[in-house]
Design an enzyme around this catalytic site. Structure first.
Site, mmCIF file in Angstrom:
data_model
loop_
_atom_site.group_PDB
_atom_site.id
_atom_site.type_symbol
_atom_site.label_atom_id
_atom_site.label_comp_id
_atom_site.label_asym_id
_atom_site.label_seq_id
_atom_site.Cartn_x
_atom_site.Cartn_y
_atom_site.Cartn_z
ATOM 1 C CG LEU A 1 4.347 4.515 7.665
ATOM 2 C CD1 LEU A 1 3.190 4.120 7.727
ATOM 3 C CD2 LEU A 1 5.229 5.679 8.590
ATOM 4 C CB ALA B 1 -0.786 0.014 1.579
ATOM 5 C CG PHE B 2 -1.182 5.290 0.268
ATOM 6 C CD1 PHE B 2 -1.781 4.866 0.239
ATOM 7 C CD2 PHE B 2 -0.589 6.704 1.166
ATOM 8 C CE1 PHE B 2 -2.831 5.733 0.715
ATOM 9 C CE2 PHE B 2 -1.233 7.140 1.162
ATOM 10 C CZ PHE B 2 -2.302 6.737 2.001
ATOM 11 C CE LYS B 3 -2.070 4.263 5.154
ATOM 12 N NZ LYS B 3 -3.007 5.914 5.227
ATOM 13 C CG ASP B 4 4.888 -0.684 2.186
ATOM 14 O OD1 ASP B 4 4.584 -0.589 3.463
ATOM 15 O OD2 ASP B 4 4.436 -1.240 1.392
#
Ligand SMILES: Cc1ncc(COP(=O)(O)O)c(C=O)c1O
Ligand SMILES: N[C@@H](CCOP(=O)(O)O)C(=O)O
Length: 469
Positions: free
Chosen positions: A116, A110-113
């Site tokens: 993060l 997901a784009f959170k990587d």
């Protein structure tokens, strides 16, 4: 570079302190005191750079003297080295003027990587320098949790506790979090919604003795560093499509408003993004706000795009602060009213200002399935339900194709295999690194929506780890 709180009562501070503080003590969110603005020549000079280099150069505008450009470059290079696509964030053409910006090639799909993977390394860098430990508390509707856990697992100076709403994530999302058995990781399934989880996290941050004792830090997009690290991919895509010499638009499936706020920040830095389309599922508070200045929270309802099952969008406060002319007193008053009454009529001038740039679009579950099916049938593209909301927003809100639109493709379809299979008959496979996800042991604690019980669990986890360390 110094940062101010949107509510004006917390002391301004530098990047390192903002990174570690997460939420300001007055409950506000940090923003740069002044926005760095790039000239068209400076933007052009970034065209064609590898993603890690481009992101280091842009993020460095926000870090002041906390890290040298070389130090930051080393971190971005390492952060994006493991992504499954050589371009890190490939741009895939879906229509004449529609481009999916694939943000899901990192370890948790997901784009959170994107933010993060860098944040974990920034924490390490700063904590080593200071000789400190932190306890991260985070709330997730499904994706932030696994990306944060993946970025922080086994890091020496970090304990991490993630709250997710019990039974309201996809099974892949839950297992991605709960099968990480590293001793510094704890998962809590809260008997409530994502909004409850987020409220609990914010309540821990404004509980000063608890925050200080635990040295709380944040991985949600309340943390400014999250937003800073989400700006470069909009720059990468816009520059590829002709910016700064050509205007572009973005379409972003939206929940906590962090991703679309990062796009707005890129505009504030001088990138010509002329239109922002906000895609929403039935939890459509932002769409109601844009359509009719109706900013009123309703109970969170489950949908096929669970990561957007959010009513109280944290980062809206950052936009509100800007719309209100950066007036912290007015912002604090509005947010207080929203908290107590569950609704907030935004001053007319500010609302009109917002509607010039932003347009909202709601898609229900049948519409989401139909859009996934259409993309597969007509374009040969397999989209996850969140991305499908954003592609449908483009067809409805900008059918004339007058601007090239960057569509944030925020998750890999394999994170939501049931919805994708229902729509297309195809069950997307997980990448090899996650192939055995369903046979891994899970570990999590179920707790009621109760601040005292959650704080006690966080304390026990952090203590155990400092004893072990
Ligand atoms: C896959 C996916 N799409 C969209 C969103 C919404 O993004 P934001 O919360 O930044 O608005 C999320 C969660 O944040 C997500 O995980
Ligand atoms: N959709 C998010 C919710 C939290 O958003 P964040 O960007 O503030 O971390 C999730 O998947 O957890």
């Amino acid at each position: 570079m110094r940062y101010v709180s949107t509510r004006g009562e917390a002391a301004p501070r530098g990047f390192e302190d903002v990174l570690l503080a997460g939420l300001a003590e007055d409950g506000g969110l940090f923003l740069p005191e002044t926005w760095p603005v790039l000239t068209p020549e400076e933007w052009r000079a970034l065209r064609g750079l590898p993603y890690a280099e481009l992101s280091a150069r842009l993020i460095h505008r926000f870090v002041g003297d906390a890290l040298t450009l070389d130090e930051l470059r080393a971190l971005t290079t390492e952060a994006y080295a493991g992504f499954r696509h050589p371009a890190v964030v490939p741009l895939v053409q879906l229509g004449t003027n529609e481009f999916a910006l694939e943000l899901f090639h990192g370890p948790t799909l997901a784009f959170k990587d994107m933010a993060l993977q860098l944040l974990g390394r920034l924490f390490d860098h700063v904590l080593k320098k200071r000789g400190q430990r932190i306890t991260i508390v985070g709330a997730t509707s499904g994706d932030t949790g696994s990306a944060a856990i993946e970025a922080c697992r086994d890091r020496e100076a970090v304990d991490i506790v993630i709250l997710h709403p019990e039974g309201r994530t996809s099974e892949v999302q839950r297992r991605q979090m709960t099968t990480v058995l590293s001793p510094n990781v704890a998962n809590i399934a809260v008997q409530g919604s994502f909004d409850d989880c987020q409220d609990l996290v914010k309540a821990m941050f404004v509980d000063a003795p608890f925050r200080d004792e635990m040295r709380l830090a944040a991985v949600n997009s309340i943390n400014w560093a999250r937003i800073a690290a989400q700006i470069p991919y909009y720059a990468y895509a816009a520059l590829s499509l002709g910016a700064p010499d050509r205007e572009v638009a973005v379409s972003v499936p939206t929940g906590n408003f962090g991703n679309v706020f990062a796009a707005w920040a890129a505009r504030r830095m001088g990138l010509p993004i002329g239109k922002f389309l906000i895609g929403s599922n039935r939890n459509d508070i932002l769409v109601r706000f844009l359509d009719a200045n109706d900013m009123s929270a309703r109970p969170v309802e489950p949908s096929l795009s669970p990561s957007m099952d959010i009513q109280v969008s944290s980062n809206f406060e950052r936009l509100l602060f800007e719309l209100l002319g950066r007036d912290p007193v007015a912002t604090a008053r509005q947010m207080k009213e929203f908290r107590s009454a569950g609704r907030m009529p935004v001053p007319d001038a500010a609302w009109r200002e917002a509607t010039k740039l932003f347009s909202g679009f709601t898609l229900d579950d049948p519409g989401t399935l139909a859009e996934i099916q259409r993309l597969n049938r007509d374009v040969g593209y397999l989209a996850d339900p969140h991305t499908a909301v954003a592609t449908a927003a483009v067809r409805t809100l900008m059918p004339d194709g007058r601007l090239p639109v960057i569509i944030a493709a925020t998750a890999h379809p394999a994170k939501f295999p049931d919805a994708v299979e229902r729509a297309t008959g195809l069950r997307p496979a997980l990448p090899p690194a996650l192939a055995d996800l369903f046979s891994r042991e899970e570990r999590f604690t179920v707790l009621p929506n109760n601040l005292g019980e959650i704080e006690a669990r966080v304390k026990a986890h952090a203590r155990r780890n400092s004893v072990d360390a």
